[in-house]
Write a protein that holds these residues in place. Structure first.
Motif, mmCIF file in Angstrom:
data_model
loop_
_atom_site.group_PDB
_atom_site.id
_atom_site.type_symbol
_atom_site.label_atom_id
_atom_site.label_comp_id
_atom_site.label_asym_id
_atom_site.label_seq_id
_atom_site.Cartn_x
_atom_site.Cartn_y
_atom_site.Cartn_z
ATOM 1 N N SER A 232 24.693 53.927 35.842
ATOM 2 C CA SER A 232 26.121 53.679 36.035
ATOM 3 C C SER A 232 26.640 52.955 34.805
ATOM 4 O O SER A 232 26.269 51.806 34.553
ATOM 5 N N ASP A 233 27.494 53.641 34.053
ATOM 6 C CA ASP A 233 27.947 53.096 32.772
ATOM 7 C C ASP A 233 29.465 52.899 32.788
ATOM 8 O O ASP A 233 30.231 53.829 32.538
ATOM 9 N N PHE A 234 29.884 51.683 33.071
ATOM 10 C CA PHE A 234 31.304 51.360 33.052
ATOM 11 C C PHE A 234 31.788 50.973 31.662
ATOM 12 O O PHE A 234 32.975 50.760 31.465
ATOM 13 N N SER A 235 30.868 50.894 30.706
ATOM 14 C CA SER A 235 31.267 50.562 29.339
ATOM 15 C C SER A 235 31.627 51.805 28.536
ATOM 16 O O SER A 235 32.169 51.698 27.431
ATOM 17 N N ALA A 236 31.330 52.989 29.067
ATOM 18 C CA ALA A 236 31.698 54.224 28.381
ATOM 19 C C ALA A 236 33.213 54.303 28.236
ATOM 20 O O ALA A 236 33.960 53.781 29.067
ATOM 21 N N GLU A 237 33.667 54.969 27.194
ATOM 22 C CA GLU A 237 35.102 55.022 26.915
ATOM 23 C C GLU A 237 35.901 55.586 28.083
ATOM 24 O O GLU A 237 36.946 55.042 28.462
ATOM 25 N N SER A 238 35.423 56.686 28.667
ATOM 26 C CA SER A 238 36.163 57.306 29.770
ATOM 27 C C SER A 238 36.211 56.385 30.986
ATOM 28 O O SER A 238 37.210 56.362 31.722
ATOM 29 N N SER A 239 35.153 55.609 31.205
ATOM 30 C CA SER A 239 35.125 54.662 32.322
ATOM 31 C C SER A 239 36.113 53.533 32.084
ATOM 32 O O SER A 239 36.907 53.179 32.982
ATOM 33 N N GLN A 240 36.089 52.973 30.901
ATOM 34 C CA GLN A 240 36.993 51.863 30.585
ATOM 35 C C GLN A 240 38.451 52.297 30.660
ATOM 36 O O GLN A 240 39.295 51.581 31.211
ATOM 37 N N LYS A 241 38.751 53.466 30.115
ATOM 38 C CA LYS A 241 40.134 53.942 30.126
ATOM 39 C C LYS A 241 40.636 54.157 31.547
ATOM 40 O O LYS A 241 41.792 53.853 31.862
ATOM 41 N N MET A 242 39.775 54.658 32.435
ATOM 42 C CA MET A 242 40.215 54.871 33.811
ATOM 43 C C MET A 242 40.415 53.544 34.529
ATOM 44 O O MET A 242 41.390 53.384 35.287
ATOM 45 N N THR A 243 39.538 52.589 34.302
ATOM 46 C CA THR A 243 39.716 51.275 34.914
ATOM 47 C C THR A 243 41.035 50.654 34.478
ATOM 48 O O THR A 243 41.802 50.129 35.301
ATOM 49 N N GLU A 244 41.313 50.738 33.186
ATOM 50 C CA GLU A 244 42.564 50.179 32.661
ATOM 51 C C GLU A 244 43.780 50.910 33.228
ATOM 52 O O GLU A 244 44.791 50.289 33.566
ATOM 53 N N LEU A 245 43.700 52.227 33.332
ATOM 54 C CA LEU A 245 44.807 53.015 33.884
ATOM 55 C C LEU A 245 45.091 52.604 35.323
ATOM 56 O O LEU A 245 46.248 52.400 35.712
ATOM 57 N N LEU A 246 44.042 52.496 36.139
ATOM 58 C CA LEU A 246 44.236 52.154 37.550
ATOM 59 C C LEU A 246 44.829 50.762 37.704
ATOM 60 O O LEU A 246 45.769 50.554 38.493
ATOM 61 N N ASP A 247 44.300 49.803 36.959
ATOM 62 C CA ASP A 247 44.842 48.440 37.043
ATOM 63 C C ASP A 247 46.305 48.403 36.616
ATOM 64 O O ASP A 247 47.128 47.714 37.229
ATOM 65 N N HIS A 248 46.634 49.156 35.575
ATOM 66 C CA HIS A 248 48.008 49.191 35.077
ATOM 67 C C HIS A 248 48.959 49.763 36.133
ATOM 68 O O HIS A 248 50.048 49.209 36.382
ATOM 69 N N MET A 249 48.547 50.841 36.782
ATOM 70 C CA MET A 249 49.426 51.490 37.746
ATOM 71 C C MET A 249 49.502 50.747 39.077
ATOM 72 O O MET A 249 50.516 50.824 39.777
ATOM 73 N N VAL A 250 48.445 50.027 39.416
ATOM 74 C CA VAL A 250 48.533 49.144 40.593
ATOM 75 C C VAL A 250 49.528 48.028 40.310
ATOM 76 O O VAL A 250 50.375 47.681 41.150
ATOM 77 N N GLU A 251 49.458 47.494 39.092
ATOM 78 C CA GLU A 251 50.354 46.394 38.731
ATOM 79 C C GLU A 251 51.814 46.837 38.705
ATOM 80 O O GLU A 251 52.706 46.098 39.149
ATOM 81 N N ASN A 252 52.090 48.038 38.195
ATOM 82 C CA ASN A 252 53.503 48.454 38.140
ATOM 83 C C ASN A 252 53.999 49.065 39.457
ATOM 84 O O ASN A 252 55.152 49.480 39.556
ATOM 85 N N GLY A 253 53.100 49.152 40.445
ATOM 86 C CA GLY A 253 53.510 49.551 41.783
ATOM 87 C C GLY A 253 53.509 51.035 42.061
ATOM 88 O O GLY A 253 53.914 51.463 43.151
ATOM 89 N N THR A 254 53.026 51.858 41.127
ATOM 90 C CA THR A 254 53.031 53.300 41.353
ATOM 91 C C THR A 254 51.731 53.815 41.963
ATOM 92 O O THR A 254 51.643 54.994 42.324
ATOM 93 N N LEU A 255 50.740 52.965 42.068
ATOM 94 C CA LEU A 255 49.536 53.268 42.844
ATOM 95 C C LEU A 255 49.490 52.286 44.004
ATOM 96 O O LEU A 255 49.432 51.071 43.797
ATOM 97 N N THR A 256 49.514 52.817 45.211
ATOM 98 C CA THR A 256 49.477 51.957 46.377
ATOM 99 C C THR A 256 48.042 51.595 46.741
ATOM 100 O O THR A 256 47.104 52.340 46.446
ATOM 101 N N LYS A 257 47.896 50.466 47.385
ATOM 102 C CA LYS A 257 46.588 50.034 47.874
ATOM 103 C C LYS A 257 46.386 50.413 49.335
ATOM 104 O O LYS A 257 45.360 50.115 49.931
ATOM 105 N N ASP A 258 47.375 51.065 49.917
ATOM 106 C CA ASP A 258 47.263 51.532 51.300
ATOM 107 C C ASP A 258 46.412 52.793 51.373
ATOM 108 O O ASP A 258 46.495 53.661 50.501
#
Length: 456
Positions: free
Chosen positions: A244-270
């Motif tokens: 399990s490699d979360f340091s890979a570029e594709s992994s890091q970019k997806m983590t950052e994308l999800l956090d960004h969209m949760v913060e701006n409210g366009t990804l719901t936690k429901d």
């Protein structure tokens, strides 16, 4: 006529099977129902057969229509249907129950449906001298012509050392679902890449707060739609080695994308299956990446989003700019036949029916069938109803062949660690990035418990 032809073919194969099984049983009946090893030309040692015996089938609630259709088509086959959780969310309920039957030496169901596609990893193994629960289907029991009818690659998750231990119910390729009416109203372009998706989220958050582009509130969405769809190497298996490699570029970019969209409210936690989701977001889902079975489960469901006809389209699976499409495979489900069954003929008839018949897979199933002929008819039926806009049919068909092959199928689910670590963190207002080390450690711990070597 096609359906009648398949029923005739099944009957012909059943008659052939009856002869072969009788010969096998004459040679192996003394071994009893729990004999191990490859004691027959079917790839397993069959129990003493009783062609008149009822078969017991375990299904989840969503597969009950399949059993009703089977019983209507084959009224002479006695079936005891039992409903269970379908092993949903990686609950492990199926493995636990089968282990108890292995200890008792009796009680196994004849056929089970599981929402998990990784069950072959454990169901194909002998346990304490008791032969594996899952019966091989490509060692002489099922005709190769029938098995060749499955969409290429669809049986790969059930294949261990060139032996197939079950049949796929449906494929669960992801696409980008979009509401054309809202896109036209807001003047946005439908995204095709993850980068465009994230940029769209910023515009949506600024101009139309309250509208969303998806959810991270379900473990299967977080792992299989986003990380698998991003081709992130966070759940891989190489032989007996898990990584399990979360340091890979594709992994890091997806983590950052999800956090960004949760913060701006366009990804719901429901959760998309919660009452809160329906109450808050009916009519407010601009678009969202998700599996094909969202058609019936969410969009056309009167108890869920209930999107009116003529608005919903399926767009190209999201992918990183400059990279090939590699969609996630979000479930789909598996039918497994028991090696302990006393009625091989009835089990084979049922397995072929629930995976390939028009009566179920074309007329009633909510997802894209794994069986190619049924899939062709299912998608044509969906496209002909006038519900979808755009090139729905071609997009879904193309996506079926675009599932990223880098994801692993170990004997534990990718969903459990997400549910244990990520969902509570999101509920507490924490970022996904903040719990990545704990999340990765949880998956590695699960791998070690299951006997895998963990790559460092």
């Amino acid at each position: 006529m096609a359906s009648q032809h398949r029923r005739f073919s099944r009957l012909a194969r059943s008659l052939t099977l009856a002869t072969s099984v009788a010969a096998v049983v004459a040679l192996t009946a003394c071994s009893g129902p729990t004999g191990g090893g490859d004691g027959s030309d079917l790839g397993f040692t069959p129990a003493e057969q009783d062609p008149d015996s009822a078969i017991t089938v375990w299904v989840d609630a969503s597969r009950e229509p399949a059993m009703e259709a089977f019983q209507a088509t084959y009224p002479d086959i006695e079936v005891n249907v039992e409903t269970y959780d379908g092993n949903a969310s990686g609950s492990g309920s199926l493995q636990t129950k089968i282990a108890l039957f292995d200890q008792a030496g009796e009680g196994w169901p004849d056929v089970v449906f599981s929402t998990q596609n990784n069950d072959a990893s454990w169901a194909s193994k002998e346990t304490n001298g008791v032969q594996a629960f899952a019966a091989p289907v490509n060692k002489g029991w099922f005709d190769q012509e029938f098995l060749d009818g499955f969409t290429p690659g669809s049986l790969d998750p059930l294949t261990v050392d060139d032996t197939i231990y079950g049949l796929r119910n449906d494929l669960a390729q992801s696409v980008f679902w979009y509401d054309q009416t809202l896109f036209d109203q807001f003047g946005y372009e439908i995204p095709t890449t993850w980068e465009e998706y994230e940029q769209l989220s910023d515009s949506l958050a600024a101009d139309h707060p309250g509208y969303i582009l998806g959810s991270v509130g379900d473990a299967f969405l977080g792992m299989m739609v986003y990380y698998w769809g991003a081709q992130a190497p966070v759940f891989q298996l190489d032989g007996d080695t898990f990584s399990s490699d979360f340091s890979a570029e594709s992994s890091q970019k997806m983590t950052e994308l999800l956090d960004h969209m949760v913060e701006n409210g366009t990804l719901t936690k429901d959760s998309v299956f919660s009452a809160d989701f329906v109450q808050k977001y009916q009519g407010k889902v601009l678009g969202m990446p998700g599996p094909v079975w969202f058609t019936g489960a969410l969009f056309q469901n009167p108890d869920s989003l209930n999107v009116p006809a003529g608005q919903l389209g399926a767009g190209t699976p999201l992918h990183w700019e400059g990279e090939e499409i590699g969609t996630g495979n979000v479930g789909g489900g598996t039918w497994i036949a028991s090696s302990h069954t006393k009625n091989l003929e009835a089990v084979k008839t049922l397995m072929e029916f629930v995976t390939s018949s028009d009566e179920y897979q074309v007329e009633l199933a909510g997802g894209y069938p794994a069986y190619a002929d049924a899939a062709e008819q299912w998608i044509a039926k969906q496209a002909s109803g006038g519900y979808f806009v755009g090139d729905f049919e071609q997009t879904v068909v193309d996506a079926a062949g675009q599932v990223w092959s880098g994801w692993g199928y170990p004997s534990f689910s990718a969903e459990t660690a997400y549910a244990k670590v990520v969902l509570p963190a999101l509920a507490a207002g924490d970022t996904i990035e903040s719990v990545v080390p704990e999340w990765q450690q949880e998956m590695e711990n699960e791998a070690q418990v299951q006997g895998y070597t963990v790559a460092q």
